[in-house]
Design a protein around this motif. Structure first.
Motif, PDB file in Angstrom:
ATOM      1  N   TYR A 156       0.826  -1.207   0.000  1.00 58.97           N
ATOM      2  CA  TYR A 156       0.000   0.000   0.000  1.00 58.97           C
ATOM      3  C   TYR A 156       0.867   1.267   0.000  1.00 58.97           C
ATOM      4  N   ILE A 157       1.860   1.277   0.898  1.00 55.74           N
ATOM      5  CA  ILE A 157       2.690   2.479   1.028  1.00 55.74           C
ATOM      6  C   ILE A 157       3.556   2.691  -0.219  1.00 55.74           C
ATOM      7  N   MET A 158       4.162   1.627  -0.725  1.00 55.31           N
ATOM      8  CA  MET A 158       5.006   1.756  -1.931  1.00 55.31           C
ATOM      9  C   MET A 158       4.148   2.222  -3.122  1.00 55.31           C
ATOM     10  N   THR A 159       2.925   1.709  -3.216  1.00 58.19           N
ATOM     11  CA  THR A 159       2.043   2.102  -4.324  1.00 58.19           C
ATOM     12  C   THR A 159       1.691   3.586  -4.221  1.00 58.19           C
ATOM     13  N   ARG A 160       1.312   4.012  -2.996  1.00 56.30           N
ATOM     14  CA  ARG A 160       0.971   5.437  -2.807  1.00 56.30           C
ATOM     15  C   ARG A 160       2.182   6.318  -3.147  1.00 56.30           C
ATOM     16  N   LEU A 161       3.376   5.899  -2.695  1.00 51.55           N
ATOM     17  CA  LEU A 161       4.585   6.686  -2.968  1.00 51.55           C
ATOM     18  C   LEU A 161       4.861   6.731  -4.471  1.00 51.55           C
ATOM     19  N   GLY A 162       4.666   5.594  -5.140  1.00 53.31           N
ATOM     20  CA  GLY A 162       4.855   5.552  -6.593  1.00 53.31           C
ATOM     21  C   GLY A 162       3.943   6.555  -7.286  1.00 53.31           C
ATOM     22  N   GLU A 163       2.710   6.664  -6.784  1.00 52.36           N
ATOM     23  CA  GLU A 163       1.732   7.578  -7.391  1.00 52.36           C
ATOM     24  C   GLU A 163       2.148   9.043  -7.288  1.00 52.36           C
TER      25      GLU A 163
END
Ligand code: TMP
Ligand code: ASP
Length: 254
Positions: free
Chosen positions: A56-63
Motif C-alpha cells: 500500500y505504502i510503496m504504491t501510494r509513494l509511486g503515485e
C-alpha cells in the motif's frame, strides 16, 4: 508452489528468483528480531500484514513520483519486485525523539524535533548497523555524493508524504528507516526505494493516546504486537479480507 531458487534470506524476509530476469519475489516471514538478532520471536500474521502494508505504502509513494522497487503483490505473503543493487546504508528520518536517538542524546521520547532529522547507518550485522556520517558514506564508496543527495531528497519526500498519510488516519509518524537500491535499466541507473515500509521499520503512535502501533511493542515486551499491526492496516483501510483468522502462512517453500 513451484520450487524456486532462494537468492537471499534476511531476518524478516526471503528473496527468491523472480519469473523474469531482473525481478525477484519478496516473501514476508512472521519472524521478528530486535537488538541485532539478540531477541527473536514469531508474530503470527505479521508477514501477511507487512506484505499488504508495504504494498500500500510503496504504491501510494509511486503515485506521487517516488521511484520504488515494487511491482505488484502476488499473494498473501509475496510481492514481485525489481532486482536492485542494495546500497549498504540505512536512512533514518526522525520527526519526534525516540529510540536510539533519545538514548544517545538524553532527549525524552516523544519530544517533537524542531525539524526532521536524517541519519545514516552502515548496514552491517557484525557491527550492529553503526551510525555514520555522510563523510563515511562517500569516503568508503557506499554511495557517491550525487547518490547520497538523491537518497536524502527522496527520504524527505517520503517523510512529508507518509507524515500526512498517517495523520489522516490518526497516527503520528515518529520515525522510520528506509533503504535504497540501484536499478539498472539499459544504459541507465537510478536510485529507487527498496526493502519494505511497515510497522517493523517505522515508529507509529496513536495521535490521541500515544499508544505504540509498531515493532517497539515486540522490542519492549508490551504485548499486543499483531493486534497493533492489524490496527495500522485497519486504519489504512487494507486489513486482508477474512481478517486475522487466515493470517497463518505456510512454511517458506524452496
Ligand atoms: P532507532 O531509534 O532504534 O535507531 O530506530 C529508528 C527507526 O528505524 C525506527 O523506526 C525503527 C527503525 N529500525 C529498523 O527498521 N531497523 C533497525 O535495525 C533499527 C535499529 C531501527
Ligand atoms: N531488525 C533489527 C535486528 O534484528 C533491529 C530492530 O529492528 O530493532 O536486530
Amino acid at each position: 508452489m513451484p520450487r524456486r531458487r532462494k537468492v537471499y534470506e534476511g531476518k524478516a524476509k526471503v528473496l527468491f528468483e523472480g519469473p523474469e530476469p531482473g525481478t525477484l519475489v519478496q516473501y514476508f516471514k512472521d519472524d521478528a528480531t530486535a537488538f541485532n538478532n539478540e531477541k527473536h520471536g514469531i508474530i503470527t500474521g505479521k508477514g501477511v500484514l507487512n506484505n499488504r502494508i508495504s504494498e500500500y505504502i510503496m504504491t501510494r509513494l509511486g503515485e506521487v513520483g517516488v521511484p520504488t522497487h515494487f511491482v505488484r503483490r502476488l499473494n498473501m505473503r509475496e510481492q514481485l519486485i525489481r532486482e536492485v543493487e542494495i546500497i549498504p546504508v540505512e536512512v533514518i528520518v526522525r520527526n519526534v525523539a525516540a529510540g536510539s536517538m533519545s538514548k544517545r542524546l538524553g532527549i525524552a521520547e516523544g519530544t517533537p524535533l524542531p525539524r526532521s532529522i536524517v541519519e545514516y547507518c552502515y548496514k552491517s550485522d557484525e557491527l550492529g548497523d553503526p551510525l555514520v556520517t555522510e563523510e563515511h558514506v562517500t569516503c568508503f564508496g557506499w554511495a557517491s555524493p550525487p547518490e547520497l543527495d538523491e537518497m536524502m531528497s527522496l527520504s524527505l519526500r517520503v517523510n512529508d508524504f507518509l507524515y500526512g498519510l498517517f495523520v489522516a488516519v490518526g497516527i503520528r509518524l515518529i520515525d522510520f528507516k528506509i533503504e535504497f537500491g540501484r536499478l539498472y535499466q539499459d544504459e541507465d541507473m537510478r536510485i529507487v526505494l527498496a526493502d519494505e515500509i511497515s510497522p517493523d521499520s517505522c515508529r507509529l503512535w496513536d495521535i490521541e493516546s500515544n499508544e505504540k502501533l509498531d515493532k517497539d511493542r515486540f522490542r519492549r515486551d508490551l504485548g499486543g504486537v499483531a493486534e497493533a499491526y492489524q490496527e495500522v492496516a485497519r486504519r489504512l483501510g487494507i486489513l486482508p479480507e477474512g481478517g486475522p483468522r487466515d493470517l497463518k502462512g505456510p512454511a517458506v517453500m524452496q
